[in-house]
Design a protein around this motif. Structure first.
Motif, PDB file in Angstrom:
ATOM      1  N   GLY A 183      42.430  -3.226 -46.123  1.00 14.76           N
ATOM      2  CA  GLY A 183      41.975  -4.449 -46.785  1.00 14.76           C
ATOM      3  C   GLY A 183      40.674  -4.206 -47.535  1.00 14.76           C
ATOM      4  O   GLY A 183      40.328  -3.073 -47.852  1.00 14.76           O
ATOM      5  N   GLY A 184      39.962  -5.266 -47.830  1.00 11.32           N
ATOM      6  CA  GLY A 184      38.706  -5.125 -48.550  1.00 11.32           C
ATOM      7  C   GLY A 184      38.791  -5.694 -49.949  1.00 11.32           C
ATOM      8  O   GLY A 184      39.872  -5.958 -50.472  1.00 11.32           O
ATOM      9  N   HIS A 185      37.647  -5.866 -50.534  1.00 13.27           N
ATOM     10  CA  HIS A 185      37.535  -6.453 -51.875  1.00 13.27           C
ATOM     11  C   HIS A 185      37.612  -5.358 -52.943  1.00 13.27           C
ATOM     12  O   HIS A 185      36.619  -5.051 -53.595  1.00 13.27           O
ATOM     13  N   TRP A 186      38.782  -4.789 -53.109  1.00  9.34           N
ATOM     14  CA  TRP A 186      38.994  -3.720 -54.084  1.00  9.34           C
ATOM     15  C   TRP A 186      39.356  -4.246 -55.472  1.00  9.34           C
ATOM     16  O   TRP A 186      39.605  -3.477 -56.392  1.00  9.34           O
ATOM     17  N   PHE A 187      39.378  -5.557 -55.657  1.00 10.19           N
ATOM     18  CA  PHE A 187      39.953  -6.126 -56.870  1.00 10.19           C
ATOM     19  C   PHE A 187      39.209  -5.741 -58.144  1.00 10.19           C
ATOM     20  O   PHE A 187      39.829  -5.418 -59.153  1.00 10.19           O
ATOM     21  N   ALA A 188      37.885  -5.754 -58.122  1.00 10.47           N
ATOM     22  CA  ALA A 188      37.112  -5.378 -59.321  1.00 10.47           C
ATOM     23  C   ALA A 188      37.343  -3.909 -59.662  1.00 10.47           C
ATOM     24  O   ALA A 188      37.489  -3.547 -60.830  1.00 10.47           O
TER      25      ALA A 188
ATOM     26  N   ASP B 293      34.929   5.127 -46.927  1.00 12.79           N
ATOM     27  CA  ASP B 293      34.408   4.955 -45.563  1.00 12.79           C
ATOM     28  C   ASP B 293      32.978   4.438 -45.603  1.00 12.79           C
ATOM     29  O   ASP B 293      32.611   3.529 -44.851  1.00 12.79           O
ATOM     30  N   TRP B 294      32.151   5.027 -46.474  1.00 18.38           N
ATOM     31  CA  TRP B 294      30.761   4.600 -46.624  1.00 18.38           C
ATOM     32  C   TRP B 294      30.711   3.124 -47.044  1.00 18.38           C
ATOM     33  O   TRP B 294      29.988   2.309 -46.476  1.00 18.38           O
ATOM     34  N   TRP B 295      31.536   2.782 -48.042  1.00 19.19           N
ATOM     35  CA  TRP B 295      31.567   1.414 -48.554  1.00 19.19           C
ATOM     36  C   TRP B 295      32.011   0.422 -47.471  1.00 19.19           C
ATOM     37  O   TRP B 295      31.368  -0.606 -47.269  1.00 19.19           O
ATOM     38  N   HIS B 296      33.103   0.731 -46.790  1.00 20.77           N
ATOM     39  CA  HIS B 296      33.580  -0.169 -45.726  1.00 20.77           C
ATOM     40  C   HIS B 296      32.511  -0.338 -44.648  1.00 20.77           C
ATOM     41  O   HIS B 296      32.235  -1.458 -44.214  1.00 20.77           O
ATOM     42  N   ASP B 297      31.921   0.775 -44.203  1.00 20.60           N
ATOM     43  CA  ASP B 297      30.904   0.708 -43.143  1.00 20.60           C
ATOM     44  C   ASP B 297      29.725  -0.167 -43.560  1.00 20.60           C
ATOM     45  O   ASP B 297      29.185  -0.919 -42.759  1.00 20.60           O
ATOM     46  N   ALA B 298      29.333  -0.060 -44.822  1.00 24.51           N
ATOM     47  CA  ALA B 298      28.139  -0.761 -45.301  1.00 24.51           C
ATOM     48  C   ALA B 298      28.405  -2.211 -45.700  1.00 24.51           C
ATOM     49  O   ALA B 298      27.477  -3.020 -45.685  1.00 24.51           O
ATOM     50  N   THR B 299      29.643  -2.547 -46.058  1.00 24.86           N
ATOM     51  CA  THR B 299      29.862  -3.864 -46.672  1.00 24.86           C
ATOM     52  C   THR B 299      30.896  -4.755 -46.001  1.00 24.86           C
ATOM     53  O   THR B 299      30.972  -5.928 -46.331  1.00 24.86           O
ATOM     54  N   ASP B 300      31.697  -4.254 -45.093  1.00 20.78           N
ATOM     55  CA  ASP B 300      32.763  -5.079 -44.525  1.00 20.78           C
ATOM     56  C   ASP B 300      32.225  -6.348 -43.863  1.00 20.78           C
ATOM     57  O   ASP B 300      32.902  -7.370 -43.859  1.00 20.78           O
TER      58      ASP B 300
ATOM     59  N   TYR C  57      30.512  -5.291 -54.477  1.00 20.91           N
ATOM     60  CA  TYR C  57      30.795  -4.641 -55.758  1.00 20.91           C
ATOM     61  C   TYR C  57      29.635  -3.783 -56.247  1.00 20.91           C
ATOM     62  O   TYR C  57      29.843  -2.813 -56.968  1.00 20.91           O
ATOM     63  N   GLU C  58      28.419  -4.160 -55.890  1.00 22.99           N
ATOM     64  CA  GLU C  58      27.247  -3.425 -56.375  1.00 22.99           C
ATOM     65  C   GLU C  58      26.901  -2.221 -55.509  1.00 22.99           C
ATOM     66  O   GLU C  58      26.033  -1.428 -55.885  1.00 22.99           O
ATOM     67  N   HIS C  59      27.575  -2.046 -54.388  1.00 22.31           N
ATOM     68  CA  HIS C  59      27.264  -0.922 -53.495  1.00 22.31           C
ATOM     69  C   HIS C  59      27.471   0.396 -54.244  1.00 22.31           C
ATOM     70  O   HIS C  59      28.434   0.544 -55.004  1.00 22.31           O
ATOM     71  N   PRO C  60      26.583   1.377 -54.037  1.00 20.67           N
ATOM     72  CA  PRO C  60      26.701   2.660 -54.761  1.00 20.67           C
ATOM     73  C   PRO C  60      28.041   3.368 -54.554  1.00 20.67           C
ATOM     74  O   PRO C  60      28.566   3.963 -55.503  1.00 20.67           O
ATOM     75  N   ALA C  61      28.610   3.308 -53.376  1.00 22.02           N
ATOM     76  CA  ALA C  61      29.893   3.972 -53.141  1.00 22.02           C
ATOM     77  C   ALA C  61      30.993   3.328 -53.985  1.00 22.02           C
ATOM     78  O   ALA C  61      31.830   4.023 -54.561  1.00 22.02           O
ATOM     79  N   TYR C  62      30.982   2.005 -54.068  1.00 21.86           N
ATOM     80  CA  TYR C  62      31.978   1.278 -54.862  1.00 21.86           C
ATOM     81  C   TYR C  62      31.853   1.653 -56.334  1.00 21.86           C
ATOM     82  O   TYR C  62      32.862   1.909 -57.009  1.00 21.86           O
ATOM     83  N   GLN C  63      30.626   1.707 -56.814  1.00 22.67           N
ATOM     84  CA  GLN C  63      30.402   2.061 -58.218  1.00 22.67           C
ATOM     85  C   GLN C  63      30.849   3.495 -58.499  1.00 22.67           C
ATOM     86  O   GLN C  63      31.410   3.779 -59.556  1.00 22.67           O
ATOM     87  N   ARG C  64      30.623   4.398 -57.572  1.00 23.89           N
ATOM     88  CA  ARG C  64      31.075   5.789 -57.753  1.00 23.89           C
ATOM     89  C   ARG C  64      32.593   5.866 -57.794  1.00 23.89           C
ATOM     90  O   ARG C  64      33.164   6.663 -58.546  1.00 23.89           O
ATOM     91  N   ILE C  65      33.252   5.054 -56.967  1.00 19.76           N
ATOM     92  CA  ILE C  65      34.719   5.036 -56.961  1.00 19.76           C
ATOM     93  C   ILE C  65      35.239   4.562 -58.322  1.00 19.76           C
ATOM     94  O   ILE C  65      36.164   5.154 -58.878  1.00 19.76           O
TER      95      ILE C  65
END
Length: 106
Positions: free
Chosen positions: A63-68, A20-27, A36-44
């Motif tokens: 949806g979203g850029h979950w590929f990496a 949720d944090w990642w989507h809110d901050a990066t969508d 990809y560099e967002h802290p929430a993404y890195q924690r995931i």
């Protein structure tokens, strides 16, 4: 698992809060690197293999850029559908097909 049991899974809850944090901050961002560099993404990504199912569910549902994150937590990159040109849509289709083949998605 039914949705009634999802609330009792602390890892799912942790993933959902981070997602949720990642989507809110990066969508709204156009830069994949910033996503990809967002802290929430890195924690995931650090949560590793146990969250693959949750990443795939989120990819399917929101949806979203979950590929990496998927590449890092699975160690693979799935084949694109036959005749598909590389795009967010074709990568999403490939990952969701892989998730179903692995029994990670319904």
């Amino acid at each position: 698992t039914s949705s009634a049991t999802h609330g009792t899974d602390p890892l799912r809850e942790q993933f959902r809060a981070l997602a949720d944090w990642w989507h809110d901050a990066t969508d709204a961002l156009s830069s994949s690197d910033e996503k990809y560099e967002h802290p929430a993404y890195q924690r995931i990504i650090v949560l590793g293999r146990p969250v693959r199912r949750y990443i795939l569910e989120d990819l399917r549902d929101r949806g979203g850029h979950w590929f990496a994150a998927l590449e890092k937590t699975t160690g693979i990159q799935p084949q694109l559908p036959a005749g598909a040109t590389p795009s967010v849509r074709s990568e999403r289709q490939a990952w969701l097909a892989w998730g179903r083949e692995q029994g990670l998605l319904d």
